[in-house]
Design a protein around this motif. Structure first.
Motif, mmCIF file in Angstrom:
data_model
loop_
_atom_site.group_PDB
_atom_site.id
_atom_site.type_symbol
_atom_site.label_atom_id
_atom_site.label_comp_id
_atom_site.label_asym_id
_atom_site.label_seq_id
_atom_site.Cartn_x
_atom_site.Cartn_y
_atom_site.Cartn_z
ATOM 1 N N TYR A 304 -0.758 -6.165 -11.445
ATOM 2 C CA TYR A 304 -1.996 -5.117 -10.955
ATOM 3 C C TYR A 304 -0.776 -3.627 -10.656
ATOM 4 C CZ TYR A 304 -5.913 -2.834 -9.462
ATOM 5 O OH TYR A 304 -6.607 -2.073 -8.919
ATOM 6 N N VAL A 305 -0.406 -4.347 -9.818
ATOM 7 C CA VAL A 305 -0.351 -3.477 -9.092
ATOM 8 C C VAL A 305 1.000 -2.193 -10.081
ATOM 9 C CG1 VAL A 305 1.779 -1.790 -6.950
ATOM 10 C CG2 VAL A 305 -0.144 -3.618 -6.199
ATOM 11 N N ILE A 306 1.427 -2.775 -10.405
ATOM 12 C CA ILE A 306 2.855 -2.547 -11.456
ATOM 13 C C ILE A 306 2.154 -1.921 -12.892
ATOM 14 C CG2 ILE A 306 4.638 -3.026 -13.290
ATOM 15 C CD1 ILE A 306 5.615 -4.896 -10.967
ATOM 16 N N ASN A 307 0.945 -1.928 -12.795
ATOM 17 C CA ASN A 307 0.108 -1.627 -14.181
ATOM 18 C C ASN A 307 -0.579 -0.103 -13.315
ATOM 19 O OD1 ASN A 307 1.088 -2.942 -16.113
ATOM 20 N ND2 ASN A 307 -0.996 -4.368 -15.954
ATOM 21 N N GLU A 308 -1.516 0.378 -12.799
ATOM 22 C CA GLU A 308 -1.906 0.813 -11.882
ATOM 23 C C GLU A 308 -1.083 1.846 -11.264
ATOM 24 O OE1 GLU A 308 -4.881 0.487 -12.342
ATOM 25 O OE2 GLU A 308 -4.868 -0.844 -13.980
ATOM 26 N N ALA A 372 1.269 -10.491 -1.051
ATOM 27 C CA ALA A 372 0.913 -11.497 -0.554
ATOM 28 C C ALA A 372 -0.534 -10.762 0.241
ATOM 29 C CB ALA A 372 2.228 -12.162 -0.086
ATOM 30 N N THR A 373 -1.403 -11.008 -0.254
ATOM 31 C CA THR A 373 -2.816 -10.599 -0.198
ATOM 32 C C THR A 373 -3.464 -10.557 -0.979
ATOM 33 O OG1 THR A 373 -3.734 -8.964 1.880
ATOM 34 C CG2 THR A 373 -2.636 -8.191 -0.042
ATOM 35 N N PRO A 374 -4.873 -11.444 -0.502
ATOM 36 C CA PRO A 374 -6.308 -10.925 -1.600
ATOM 37 C C PRO A 374 -6.078 -10.209 -2.316
ATOM 38 C CG PRO A 374 -6.784 -12.162 0.549
ATOM 39 C CD PRO A 374 -5.625 -11.207 0.784
ATOM 40 N N ARG A 375 -6.769 -10.291 -3.428
ATOM 41 C CA ARG A 375 -6.691 -8.816 -4.928
ATOM 42 C C ARG A 375 -7.116 -7.890 -4.416
ATOM 43 N NH1 ARG A 375 -6.119 -8.238 -10.405
ATOM 44 N NH2 ARG A 375 -4.275 -9.281 -10.066
ATOM 45 N N SER A 376 -8.720 -8.182 -3.715
ATOM 46 C CA SER A 376 -9.175 -6.834 -3.235
ATOM 47 C C SER A 376 -8.334 -6.007 -2.037
ATOM 48 C CB SER A 376 -10.403 -7.699 -2.475
ATOM 49 O OG SER A 376 -10.263 -8.799 -0.791
ATOM 50 N N VAL A 377 -7.688 -7.283 -1.374
ATOM 51 C CA VAL A 377 -6.753 -6.130 -0.816
ATOM 52 C C VAL A 377 -5.823 -5.204 -1.022
ATOM 53 C CG1 VAL A 377 -5.385 -6.112 1.752
ATOM 54 C CG2 VAL A 377 -7.245 -8.004 1.311
ATOM 55 N N VAL A 378 -5.001 -6.014 -2.055
ATOM 56 C CA VAL A 378 -4.201 -5.585 -2.964
ATOM 57 C C VAL A 378 -4.622 -3.515 -3.775
ATOM 58 C CG1 VAL A 378 -2.321 -5.308 -5.566
ATOM 59 C CG2 VAL A 378 -2.844 -7.621 -3.457
ATOM 60 N N GLU A 379 -6.398 -3.767 -4.385
ATOM 61 C CA GLU A 379 -6.490 -3.154 -4.639
ATOM 62 C C GLU A 379 -6.756 -1.718 -3.562
ATOM 63 O OE1 GLU A 379 -10.552 -5.108 -6.871
ATOM 64 O OE2 GLU A 379 -8.846 -5.593 -8.214
ATOM 65 N N ASP A 380 -7.338 -2.134 -2.549
ATOM 66 C CA ASP A 380 -7.924 -1.270 -1.425
ATOM 67 C C ASP A 380 -6.060 -0.646 -1.110
ATOM 68 O OD1 ASP A 380 -8.763 0.590 -0.041
ATOM 69 O OD2 ASP A 380 -8.094 -1.096 2.145
ATOM 70 N N GLY A 381 -4.999 -0.999 -1.081
ATOM 71 C CA GLY A 381 -3.740 -0.334 -0.804
ATOM 72 C C GLY A 381 -3.668 0.406 -2.237
ATOM 73 N N VAL A 382 -3.476 0.181 -3.730
ATOM 74 C CA VAL A 382 -3.388 0.551 -4.335
ATOM 75 C C VAL A 382 -4.326 2.136 -4.371
ATOM 76 C CG1 VAL A 382 -3.612 1.252 -6.559
ATOM 77 C CG2 VAL A 382 -2.073 -0.860 -5.749
ATOM 78 N N LYS A 383 -5.437 1.829 -3.999
ATOM 79 C CA LYS A 383 -6.197 3.474 -3.904
ATOM 80 C C LYS A 383 -5.985 3.844 -2.778
ATOM 81 C CE LYS A 383 -10.679 0.626 -5.970
ATOM 82 N NZ LYS A 383 -11.877 0.276 -5.186
ATOM 83 N N ARG A 384 -5.372 3.193 -1.363
ATOM 84 C CA ARG A 384 -5.064 3.697 -0.621
ATOM 85 C C ARG A 384 -3.794 5.500 -1.247
ATOM 86 N NH1 ARG A 384 -6.531 2.029 5.223
ATOM 87 N NH2 ARG A 384 -8.712 1.092 4.620
ATOM 88 N N PHE A 385 -2.828 4.422 -1.675
ATOM 89 C CA PHE A 385 -2.011 5.134 -1.914
ATOM 90 C C PHE A 385 -2.099 5.999 -3.378
ATOM 91 C CE2 PHE A 385 3.277 4.347 -2.479
ATOM 92 C CZ PHE A 385 3.561 5.209 -2.862
ATOM 93 N N ILE A 386 -2.718 6.288 -3.584
ATOM 94 C CA ILE A 386 -3.709 7.295 -4.924
ATOM 95 C C ILE A 386 -3.853 8.180 -3.900
ATOM 96 C CG2 ILE A 386 -5.108 7.886 -6.481
ATOM 97 C CD1 ILE A 386 -4.334 5.125 -7.612
ATOM 98 N N THR A 387 -5.030 8.104 -3.501
ATOM 99 C CA THR A 387 -5.776 9.160 -2.257
ATOM 100 C C THR A 387 -4.250 9.497 -1.234
ATOM 101 O OG1 THR A 387 -7.468 7.190 -2.070
ATOM 102 C CG2 THR A 387 -6.975 9.155 -0.630
ATOM 103 N N ALA A 388 -3.434 8.697 -0.807
ATOM 104 C CA ALA A 388 -2.673 9.147 -0.358
ATOM 105 C C ALA A 388 -1.689 10.921 -0.796
ATOM 106 C CB ALA A 388 -1.490 8.520 0.576
#
Length: 391
Positions: A304-308, A372-388
């Motif tokens: 997911y992270v690698i794709n997004e 190594a965290t639930p998918r919803s948290v991974v998605e939140d992390g990606v969104k935060r990275f993009i926002t940053a």
């Protein structure tokens, strides 16, 4: 909802990952920041381990404990079935963690001023622990090509010629997630044997090899060659038991083992605590199916992270690792300095990742992300990275 999807709050649990960011990153309002840095998981330990520890708790008496032969049998059986490595119970010495074990090996087999070899970028205790023991750190930078790493064996041999006492190998590699090939491992053994260098093989990530790759224990290749090897393994990274503290040092060399035992006696090192022993035995006898499910979860989180992330942030590149639950993110294409990148992530994105130079200068231009965290948290992390990066 399965255990890998459920978000469980870890706040107010003395979690280093979730409760100590203000001290680590020097930021205010740390409660707003999502931690995806230190290498422990946000998943609960497997139910059989929890039940084994609960059973021990319910007994109510917590006197001095020892590691029984059944515990050793569990370790031996696991290494045989999972990694095709045949060991013996009397090769095992137990410790309170792989990092303390590294400290013990360095202290036992070198003295102040001796040279210790590491290949960077690499797990910080590889240079911090020997450094605090006043050993000299010799760095051999890994060759890097678009985020893929290999060993520069010409440079490696030149380093070994500098009167190296110990080479600390990360197998599989942290932070790059490399599963070293048999050819690489045999070359390491050949050269270290030629220059009479002890190899300390940290294999704590051995069980976290993702589908499609195969971990090879270094000592498995050396069983009949007489090389000086101490291997460190543990259930703690695999089953999220870092706070329970248990590790195993394994060596078939009687002289090495005797020296390690003498060091343990000199420091008054006791056996594992009652809960660690119960957890270790359960992990290695009852939790293989849980681990297989975990590995699938980690792999899909990585995908997911690698794709997004690279799609949304120009200049970001990520190679999928072969092991670990850590992504090594290449941001050199953004043109940002490490200071600017960390500032954007922490202050704009409210996201805590680890800067690459924490793993040595060879890590500059990279970030380490724990998925190594639930998918919803991974998605939140990606969104935060993009926002940053958009701020």
């Amino acid at each position: 909802m399965n255990a890998f999807e459920q978000v469980i709050s870890r706040k107010n649990t003395r979690s280093v990952k979730w409760g100590n960011m203000e001290a680590v990153y020097g930021v205010e309002n740390a409660e707003e920041i999502l931690p995806m840095w230190i290498a422990d998981m946000d998943f609960p330990a497997p139910p059989p381990i929890i039940e084994a520890m609960r059973e021990r708790l319910d007994h109510g008496i917590f006197g001095y404990s020892y590691i029984c032969e059944t515990c050793k049998d569990a370790v031996r059986s696991w290494l045989s079935s999972r990694h095709r490595w045949e060991t013996q119970n009397d090769w095992m010495l137990f410790h309170h963690g792989v990092v303390p074990a590294i400290a013990t090996v360095v202290e036992t087999f070198s003295k102040k001023g001796d040279n210790i070899l590491i290949t960077t970028p690499v797990y910080p205790p590889f240079f911090n622990v020997p450094g605090h023991q006043e050993r000299n750190i010799v760095e051999c930078a890994l060759l890097e090509d678009n985020g893929t790493y290999s060993i520069d064996f010409e440079a490696f041999e030149k380093c070994l010629q500098q009167d190296i006492k110990i080479f600390i190998l990360c197998n599989p590699h942290n932070p790059a997630g490399i599963v070293w090939s048999e050819a690489d491992l045999r070359q390491i053994l050949r050269l270290c044997n030629q220059y009479d260098v002890l190899v300390l093989s940290d294999e704590i990530h051995a069980d976290l090899v993702l589908p499609g790759a195969t971990h090879i224990p270094l000592a498995k290749l050396a069983e009949e060659e007489g090389e000086k090897i101490v291997t460190c393994v543990a259930p703690t990274k695999t089953f999220n038991l870092a706070g329970v503290q248990a590790a195993i040092m394994i060596t078939s060399d009687e002289e090495l083992k005797t020296a390690l035992q003498k060091n343990a006696m000199a420091h008054g090192q006791m056996e594992l605590n009652a809960f660690a022993a119960s957890a270790l035995k359960s992990a290695y006898t009852e939790c293989e199916a849980w681990l297989d499910e975990l590995l699938e979860t980690l792999s899909t989180n990585m995908d997911y992270v690698i794709n997004e992330l690279p799609k949304a942030v120009p200049g970001i590149a990520i190679q999928k690792p072969e092991a670990t639950y850590l992504l090594w993110i290449d941001y050199r294409g953004t043109g940002l300095s490490e200071e600017d990148m960390m500032d954007k992530l922490l202050n704009n994105g409210k996201l805590a990742l680890e800067p690459g130079t924490k793993y040595g200068e060879a890590g500059r231009g990279f970030l380490r992300m724990n998925i190594a965290t639930p998918r919803s948290v991974v998605e939140d992390g990606v969104k935060r990275f993009i926002t940053a990066m958009q701020a």
